[in-house]
Enzyme design. Structure first.
Site, short mmCIF file in Angstrom:
data_model
loop_
_atom_site.label_atom_id
_atom_site.label_comp_id
_atom_site.label_asym_id
_atom_site.label_seq_id
_atom_site.Cartn_x
_atom_site.Cartn_y
_atom_site.Cartn_z
N TYR A 1 0.83 -1.20 0.00
CA TYR A 1 0.00 0.00 0.00
C TYR A 1 0.87 1.25 0.00
O TYR A 1 2.07 1.19 0.20
CB TYR A 1 -0.96 -0.01 1.19
CG TYR A 1 -0.36 0.33 2.53
CD1 TYR A 1 0.52 -0.53 3.18
CD2 TYR A 1 -0.68 1.53 3.17
CE1 TYR A 1 1.05 -0.20 4.40
CE2 TYR A 1 -0.16 1.86 4.41
CZ TYR A 1 0.72 0.99 5.03
OH TYR A 1 1.25 1.32 6.23
N ARG B 1 8.26 4.34 -4.45
CA ARG B 1 8.31 3.30 -3.43
C ARG B 1 7.31 2.19 -3.73
O ARG B 1 7.58 1.01 -3.47
CB ARG B 1 8.06 3.89 -2.04
CG ARG B 1 8.27 2.84 -0.94
CD ARG B 1 8.20 3.42 0.45
NE ARG B 1 6.91 4.02 0.70
CZ ARG B 1 6.65 4.82 1.71
NH1 ARG B 1 7.59 5.11 2.60
NH2 ARG B 1 5.45 5.34 1.88
N ARG C 1 -7.48 -21.02 -2.16
CA ARG C 1 -6.43 -20.62 -1.22
C ARG C 1 -5.24 -21.55 -1.39
O ARG C 1 -5.38 -22.77 -1.36
CB ARG C 1 -6.96 -20.72 0.21
CG ARG C 1 -5.98 -20.24 1.27
CD ARG C 1 -6.59 -20.43 2.66
NE ARG C 1 -5.73 -19.90 3.72
CZ ARG C 1 -4.70 -20.55 4.24
NH1 ARG C 1 -4.36 -21.76 3.80
NH2 ARG C 1 -3.98 -20.00 5.23
N LYS D 1 6.43 -2.00 1.92
CA LYS D 1 5.24 -1.42 2.58
C LYS D 1 4.04 -2.34 2.40
O LYS D 1 3.16 -2.09 1.58
CB LYS D 1 4.97 -0.01 2.03
CG LYS D 1 4.05 0.82 2.92
CD LYS D 1 4.12 2.28 2.54
CE LYS D 1 3.07 3.13 3.23
NZ LYS D 1 3.22 3.22 4.68
N GLU E 1 11.76 2.20 14.58
CA GLU E 1 10.90 3.30 14.11
C GLU E 1 9.62 3.29 14.94
O GLU E 1 9.46 2.47 15.85
CB GLU E 1 10.59 3.14 12.61
CG GLU E 1 9.92 1.83 12.27
CD GLU E 1 9.82 1.56 10.76
OE1 GLU E 1 9.75 2.50 9.96
OE2 GLU E 1 9.78 0.36 10.40
N1 PDD Z 1 2.83 5.00 7.52
N2 PDD Z 1 7.51 3.62 9.09
C1 PDD Z 1 6.37 2.91 9.07
C2 PDD Z 1 6.35 1.58 9.74
C3 PDD Z 1 5.23 3.42 8.40
O1 PDD Z 1 4.09 2.71 8.37
C4 PDD Z 1 5.30 4.71 7.79
C5 PDD Z 1 4.13 5.30 7.05
C6 PDD Z 1 6.52 5.41 7.88
C7 PDD Z 1 6.70 6.77 7.22
O2 PDD Z 1 6.72 6.69 5.83
P1 PDD Z 1 6.21 7.89 4.92
O3 PDD Z 1 6.98 9.09 5.35
O4 PDD Z 1 6.53 7.48 3.57
O5 PDD Z 1 4.73 8.04 5.20
C8 PDD Z 1 7.61 4.83 8.51
C9 PDD Z 1 1.69 5.50 6.80
C10 PDD Z 1 1.54 6.97 6.87
C11 PDD Z 1 0.43 4.77 7.27
O6 PDD Z 1 0.50 3.56 7.37
O7 PDD Z 1 -0.61 5.38 7.50
#
Ligand code: PDD
Length: 285
Positions: free
Chosen positions: A32, A51, A100, A149, A181
């Site tokens: 996503y 990304r 599945r 992601k 993070e």
């Molecule tokens: N989350 N680290 C994680 C684990 C994240 O899920 C996100 C983003 C970030 C920051 O990435 P970016 O700057 O590209 O948004 C770092 C999004 C905002 C979400 O899941 O809503």
């Protein structure tokens, strides 16, 4: 009612359908992106597109659309849903193979593409940014490919709930003694003129906001150090903050019950938030 996008169609949200055999649903086999909208325009759309391509290719999935097509859908949804400030979420899953099965399906199975919006009027003027977040630290129990992601967001959700139960705003993950993070954001500490954040690797998501903020920080004459830091070092830092596409730059004022500085947002975080929002609004498309 919201209009969403599913596999080529714009539909009222109540009419949108995805199969029960979709691998996104059964296996969290999908990726996503989240792009912010400010003043009706997309923030750092190019970064999110790049990304997305990388996440898909790491999972051996083809990108079903071109960057121009992704942009057109984002803009159409912003217009149809009358979004001034908010977010556009996009998800691509490996689709519905009909049964599945753990093995990936044949190449002719079409990916599932879903996009939807969330309206957040005044997103950039969030009053919370003036107060800052309190965070707790929790073990990082996620899988080892956090650079992709993916939609498997269960542990981050559990982390958010642990934070809520502790009466704070978010949780910072810790692995082998070092902060990786936040639940859905990248983490930073500030000491004097130095901004410290973990270096890029498979351990963290390569934040699009992180890349922009580090670039602006260097331009603003901050020293940037990309290295590991501990919770103890963070607690004795002058200030801390997090970055993400939806929170931009958010000051962090307390870690595991210990206030940083005088417990209010620090100058570096405030300044980086201002610069980031100003520059990104200018470059929005
Ligand atoms: N989350 N680290 C994680 C684990 C994240 O899920 C996100 C983003 C970030 C920051 O990435 P970016 O700057 O590209 O948004 C770092 C999004 C905002 C979400 O899941 O809503």
């Amino acid at each position: 009612m919201r209009t969403v996008y599913v596999n080529g169609d714009y539909l009222p949200e109540t009419e949108a359908k995805v199969s029960v055999f979709d691998r996104g649903f059964l296996m969290a086999d999908g990726v996503y992106e989240v792009t912010s909208v400010l003043g009706g325009k997309l923030i750092d759309f190019g970064g999110h597109c790049k990304r997305l391509s990388r996440s898909l290719s790491e999972l051996e999935m083809k990108n079903p659309l071109s960057d121009e097509e992704w942009l057109a859908i984002h803009r159409e949804l912003v217009a149809r849903n009358d979004i001034t400030d908010g977010m556009v979420y996009l998800q691509v899953t490996r689709g519905n193979p009909g049964d599945r099965d753990f093995a990936y399906p044949a190449d002719d199975v079409q990916p599932t593409v879903v996009l939807f919006t969330q309206s957040k009027p005044g997103l950039a003027e969030s009053p919370v940014a003036k107060v800052g977040w309190k965070v707790i630290s929790i073990p990082d129990a996620r899988w080892a490919r956090r650079d992709i992601k993916t939609v498997q967001l269960l542990y981050p959700s559990m982390g958010k709930m642990m934070a809520k139960k502790a009466g704070v705003d978010d949780a910072w993950f810790v692995e082998d003694g070092f902060v990786t993070e936040g639940t859905s954001n990248n983490a930073y500490i500030v000491k004097g003129n130095k901004i410290v954040t973990r270096a890029l690797s498979n351990d963290i998501l390569h934040g699009i906001t992180r890349a922009a903020v580090l670039r602006f920080a260097k331009e603003a004459q901050f020293d940037v150090e990309e290295r590991n830091f501990t919770i103890e070092e963070a607690q004795s830092a002058d200030e801390a903050f997090i970055t993400s596409a939806s929170a931009f730059v958010m000051p962090v004022v307390e870690i595991d019950g210990k206030s940083l500085g005088n417990g209010t947002p620090g100058n570096a975080a405030r300044r980086m938030r201002e610069i980031y929002l100003e520059e990104m609004r200018k470059a929005a498309i």
